[in-house]
Motif scaffolding. Structure first.
Motif, PDB file in Angstrom:
ATOM      1  N   ASP A   1      -1.742  -3.605 -45.225  1.00  0.00           N
ATOM      2  CA  ASP A   1      -3.214  -3.853 -44.129  1.00  0.00           C
ATOM      3  C   ASP A   1      -2.592  -5.536 -43.358  1.00  0.00           C
ATOM      4  O   ASP A   1      -0.980  -5.426 -43.576  1.00  0.00           O
ATOM      5  CB  ASP A   1      -3.583  -4.838 -45.784  1.00  0.00           C
TER       6      ASP A   1
ATOM      7  N   SER B   1      -1.785  -8.797 -43.009  1.00  0.00           N
ATOM      8  CA  SER B   1      -0.706  -9.694 -44.290  1.00  0.00           C
ATOM      9  C   SER B   1       0.449  -8.827 -44.582  1.00  0.00           C
ATOM     10  O   SER B   1       1.570  -9.243 -44.260  1.00  0.00           O
ATOM     11  CB  SER B   1      -1.058 -10.656 -44.930  1.00  0.00           C
TER      12      SER B   1
ATOM     13  N   TYR C   1       3.627  -4.569 -52.840  1.00  0.00           N
ATOM     14  CA  TYR C   1       2.939  -6.083 -51.913  1.00  0.00           C
ATOM     15  C   TYR C   1       2.925  -5.905 -50.546  1.00  0.00           C
ATOM     16  O   TYR C   1       2.842  -7.234 -50.123  1.00  0.00           O
ATOM     17  CB  TYR C   1       4.594  -6.905 -52.357  1.00  0.00           C
TER      18      TYR C   1
ATOM     19  N   LYS D   1       0.696  -4.316 -50.081  1.00  0.00           N
ATOM     20  CA  LYS D   1      -1.519  -4.128 -49.572  1.00  0.00           C
ATOM     21  C   LYS D   1      -2.198  -5.428 -50.064  1.00  0.00           C
ATOM     22  O   LYS D   1      -3.094  -4.483 -51.686  1.00  0.00           O
ATOM     23  CB  LYS D   1      -1.261  -2.885 -50.462  1.00  0.00           C
ATOM     24  N   ARG D   2      -1.749  -6.384 -50.501  1.00  0.00           N
ATOM     25  CA  ARG D   2      -2.039  -7.206 -51.515  1.00  0.00           C
ATOM     26  C   ARG D   2      -4.011  -7.880 -50.773  1.00  0.00           C
ATOM     27  O   ARG D   2      -4.525  -8.004 -51.474  1.00  0.00           O
ATOM     28  CB  ARG D   2      -1.386  -8.611 -52.313  1.00  0.00           C
ATOM     29  N   ASN D   3      -3.778  -7.875 -49.903  1.00  0.00           N
ATOM     30  CA  ASN D   3      -4.822  -8.570 -48.959  1.00  0.00           C
ATOM     31  C   ASN D   3      -5.816  -7.122 -48.604  1.00  0.00           C
ATOM     32  O   ASN D   3      -5.424  -7.189 -47.220  1.00  0.00           O
ATOM     33  CB  ASN D   3      -4.885  -9.795 -48.423  1.00  0.00           C
TER      34      ASN D   3
ATOM     35  N   VAL E   1      -8.230  -5.332 -46.549  1.00  0.00           N
ATOM     36  CA  VAL E   1      -9.090  -5.985 -45.277  1.00  0.00           C
ATOM     37  C   VAL E   1     -11.021  -5.108 -46.565  1.00  0.00           C
ATOM     38  O   VAL E   1     -11.376  -4.133 -46.346  1.00  0.00           O
ATOM     39  CB  VAL E   1      -9.538  -5.130 -44.187  1.00  0.00           C
TER      40      VAL E   1
END
Lengths: 73, 193
Positions: free
Chosen positions: A8, A10, A64, A66-68, A70
């Protein structure tokens, strides 16, 4: 296959900052190691090792990155 | 940076740029590494003789004056070896001024020094490796000459430069003139005088 390893947004920022920091610091460490041991081959070997570490940390789609995710509607 | 190939491309290009900066840093910091070489050159003898250029048995070749030197060289150049030194090129030149040209520089001896073992030089009564002769085929008009030792550190990364280390003056004597009666006797072919 061309779309593999998606992360993602971020996570992409984190990947950029992390890889830049790792590469610059491995360059500095490589210079110091070579200067102290007075061998040029040690310098480039340390730098190559630092590049491999950077690939390991920032290339693959680790959790880490893919923590936020969409959220679509 | 959204997939693996993008990240691979971006990381690799930045890694190459950082590698270039590392190389430039190494080459720029090399001149500041201190070195303390010891060196001394002494001249034993200088001879000047006439001979033929290229082939001494070729009668059509032009004649020239050749200067022959014997010298001593004592040097310890092992402190000039640092992490960025590939080899040292040491050479001795004879510099002189002539009527036609203001600067003449002839390399009379050279040696490639590859490691600190070879860097301890001790030459005694060494002849010059290369011929020392003037462009004008004679050393007449050349007042004084200088024998100079140069050292050229060749780095792995960076610019190589020349270091003129020690210089001693010497003079090239006139060639020995042979007895004129004997010369005339020689030129009469076959006939005994």
């Amino acid at each position: 296959v061309l779309e593999s390893g998606r992360i993602d947004f971020s996570g992409q920022q984190l990947a950029t900052k992390l890889s830049n920091a790792l590469l610059v610091s491995s360059g500095v460490v490589a210079f110091i190691i070579g200067f102290v041991m007075q061998r040029l081959s040690y310098s480039f070997a340390a730098y190559a090792f630092g590049v491999l570490v950077t690939y390991f940390v920032a290339l693959f789609p680790w959790p880490y990155f893919k923590r936020n995710p969409v959220v679509w509607l | 940076m959204y997939n693996i190939f993008q990240r691979l491309s971006s990381i690799t290009s930045f890694a190459m740029s950082t590698l270039m900066v590392l190389a430039v840093l190494i080459s720029l910091t090399t001149p500041f590494i201190p070195s303390s070489p010891t060196h001394s050159v002494t001249l034993h003898s200088v001879q000047n003789a006439k001979g033929r250029v290229v082939d001494q048995f070729d009668r059509t070749a032009r004649k020239s004056e050749f200067a022959r030197l014997t010298f001593d060289l004592d040097a310890d150049l092992s402190s000039m070896f640092n992490w960025n030194t590939k080899l040292l090129f040491a050479y001795i030149t004879a510099d002189f001024e002539s009527a036609d040209y203001s600067t003449n520089r002839v390399v009379v001896w050279d040696r490639i020094i590859r490691n600190t073992r070879q860097a301890k030089l001790r030459l005694r009564k060494h002849h010059n490796k290369y011929t020392l002769r003037n462009m004008k085929q004679t050393f007449e008009g050349v007042e004084g000459a200088n024998l100079t030792l140069h050292i050229n550190p060749v780095p792995y990364l960076g610019i190589m430069y020349d270091k003129e280390v020690v210089s001693i003056p010497f003079s090239i004597p006139r060639p020995v003139v042979k007895d004129s009666a004997k010369e005339k006797a020689k030129t009469k072919r076959g006939k005994k005088v």
